[in-house]
Design a protein around this motif. Structure first.
Motif, PDB file in Angstrom:
ATOM      1  N   VAL A 186       7.368  -2.409  -6.677  1.00  0.00           N
ATOM      2  CA  VAL A 186       5.939  -2.236  -6.949  1.00  0.00           C
ATOM      3  C   VAL A 186       5.105  -2.777  -5.790  1.00  0.00           C
ATOM      4  CG1 VAL A 186       4.029  -2.956  -8.433  1.00  0.00           C
ATOM      5  CG2 VAL A 186       6.200  -2.227  -9.450  1.00  0.00           C
ATOM      6  N   GLU A 187       5.473  -3.933  -5.273  1.00  0.00           N
ATOM      7  CA  GLU A 187       4.763  -4.502  -4.123  1.00  0.00           C
ATOM      8  C   GLU A 187       4.941  -3.633  -2.882  1.00  0.00           C
ATOM      9  OE1 GLU A 187       2.683  -7.085  -4.154  1.00  0.00           O
ATOM     10  OE2 GLU A 187       3.001  -7.033  -6.333  1.00  0.00           O
TER      11      GLU A 187
ATOM     12  N   SER B 219       7.209   8.887  -6.689  1.00  0.00           N
ATOM     13  CA  SER B 219       7.805   7.585  -6.407  1.00  0.00           C
ATOM     14  C   SER B 219       8.964   7.377  -7.373  1.00  0.00           C
ATOM     15  CB  SER B 219       6.766   6.478  -6.587  1.00  0.00           C
ATOM     16  OG  SER B 219       5.685   6.670  -5.696  1.00  0.00           O
TER      17      SER B 219
ATOM     18  N   LEU C 291       5.312  -0.367  -2.845  1.00  0.00           N
ATOM     19  CA  LEU C 291       4.450   0.803  -3.004  1.00  0.00           C
ATOM     20  C   LEU C 291       2.998   0.484  -2.658  1.00  0.00           C
ATOM     21  CD1 LEU C 291       5.777   2.487  -6.289  1.00  0.00           C
ATOM     22  CD2 LEU C 291       6.168   3.197  -3.921  1.00  0.00           C
ATOM     23  N   LYS C 292       2.557  -0.719  -3.004  1.00  0.00           N
ATOM     24  CA  LYS C 292       1.186  -1.112  -2.706  1.00  0.00           C
ATOM     25  C   LYS C 292       0.935  -1.120  -1.197  1.00  0.00           C
ATOM     26  CE  LYS C 292       0.511  -4.018  -6.812  1.00  0.00           C
ATOM     27  NZ  LYS C 292       0.314  -5.418  -7.286  1.00  0.00           N
ATOM     28  N   GLN C 293       1.960  -1.462  -0.428  1.00  0.00           N
ATOM     29  CA  GLN C 293       1.801  -1.547   1.029  1.00  0.00           C
ATOM     30  C   GLN C 293       2.012  -0.213   1.726  1.00  0.00           C
ATOM     31  OE1 GLN C 293       3.755  -4.854   3.035  1.00  0.00           O
ATOM     32  NE2 GLN C 293       3.977  -5.944   1.098  1.00  0.00           N
TER      33      GLN C 293
ATOM     34  N   GLY D 210       2.445   3.045   0.071  1.00  0.00           N
ATOM     35  CA  GLY D 210       2.027   4.277  -0.589  1.00  0.00           C
ATOM     36  C   GLY D 210       3.079   4.873  -1.496  1.00  0.00           C
TER      37      GLY D 210
END
Length: 267
Positions: free
Chosen positions: A112-113, A53, A115-117, A119
């Motif tokens: 960051v948000e 990432s 990536l949470k959704q 991957g």
């Protein structure tokens, strides 16, 4: 008595003229002594290897060095901030860099948000860089190129031009360059027709205003070869068509180009 008054008036006019000439020479010489370096704000998250990432930000901007640089600094900062639709309390580079750091952190929180959704293994980036494309005794033009991806169907890119009259400490508009804007538009439309509208491969029905007149772009730059009108993506055409550049040689504009700038651009 009357002759003495005339002599005094003549002397006063001569003193004022001498003072103005001295001032313009000082300003002109300080402009010649100006140089420009580069400064930047860089931010990274992840980016450890090709598949990791990654969120990276790089803002690069010109910094004047030399006599009179503080006046030019304010122009550069105000332009940079305004182009980002931001506001700061002071127009110096310290505050600009502080704003860019805060801007990067804000995007980082969104990343960051994201990536949470969706991957790991995804990349966001914002790159803003500049090139000096013209420098004369009086004029300087910088071209900023911005590219970014912060989610969505595709990345984005665009160009912004900063044209400065160093003698007047002023950001130039098209209306500052020409004595007759109606005639300028006619010249530009003729050049646009020759370079683009006569090409049957281009779908041009949405490139003009409803009355068939040329829509001038938001961006223009002064180059060594001519005036560059630059339409960014989506401005008058679809994204797939890309950005559109229209170069008009200075000799075509000579009759309406302000005298002071003819000396700078026609040599």
């Amino acid at each position: 008595m009357q002759s003495k008054n005339l002599i005094r008036s003549a002397l006063l006019v001569a003193i004022v003229a001498l003072a103005y000439y001295t001032y313009t020479q000082i300003v002109a010489n300080s402009s010649n002594n100006l140089t420009f370096s580069a400064d930047s704000v860089v931010f990274k998250r992840g980016c450890l290897h090709p598949d990791s990432s990654c969120f990276r930000v790089a803002y690069r901007f010109p910094v004047p060095v030399g006599k009179g640089s503080s006046r030019i600094e304010k122009l550069i900062v105000n332009d940079f901030v305004g182009n980002m639709d931001e506001e700061i309390d002071r127009n110096d580079f310290a505050h600009l860099k502080d704003m860019l750091v805060k801007n990067s952190i804000s995007y980082d929180s969104s990343y960051v948000e994201f990536l949470k959704q969706f991957g790991a293994g995804l990349e966001w980036y914002i790159d803003v860089d500049f090139t000096q494309i013209l420098r004369t005794n009086r004029l300087i033009t910088f071209r900023y190129e911005q590219s970014s991806y912060t989610g969505g169907a595709h990345d984005m890119y665009g160009y912004h031009y900063l044209n400065i009259d160093l003698k007047k400490t002023k950001i130039l508009k098209l209306t500052d360059l020409f004595t007759d804007m109606d005639r300028f538009k006619a010249i530009a439309q003729k050049a646009f027709t020759v370079q683009y509208l006569n090409n049957p491969a281009d779908k041009t029905e949405y490139w003009l205003a409803d009355d068939g007149s040329l829509v001038l772009p938001n961006e223009f730059g002064l180059t060594s070869k001519g005036l560059l009108l630059h339409y960014n993506v989506y401005e008058i055409a679809c994204f797939a068509r890309g950005d559109i550049e229209l170069l008009i040689p200075y000799p075509d504009l000579k009759e309406i180009l302000v005298d002071a700038y003819q000396k700078e651009l026609m040599n």
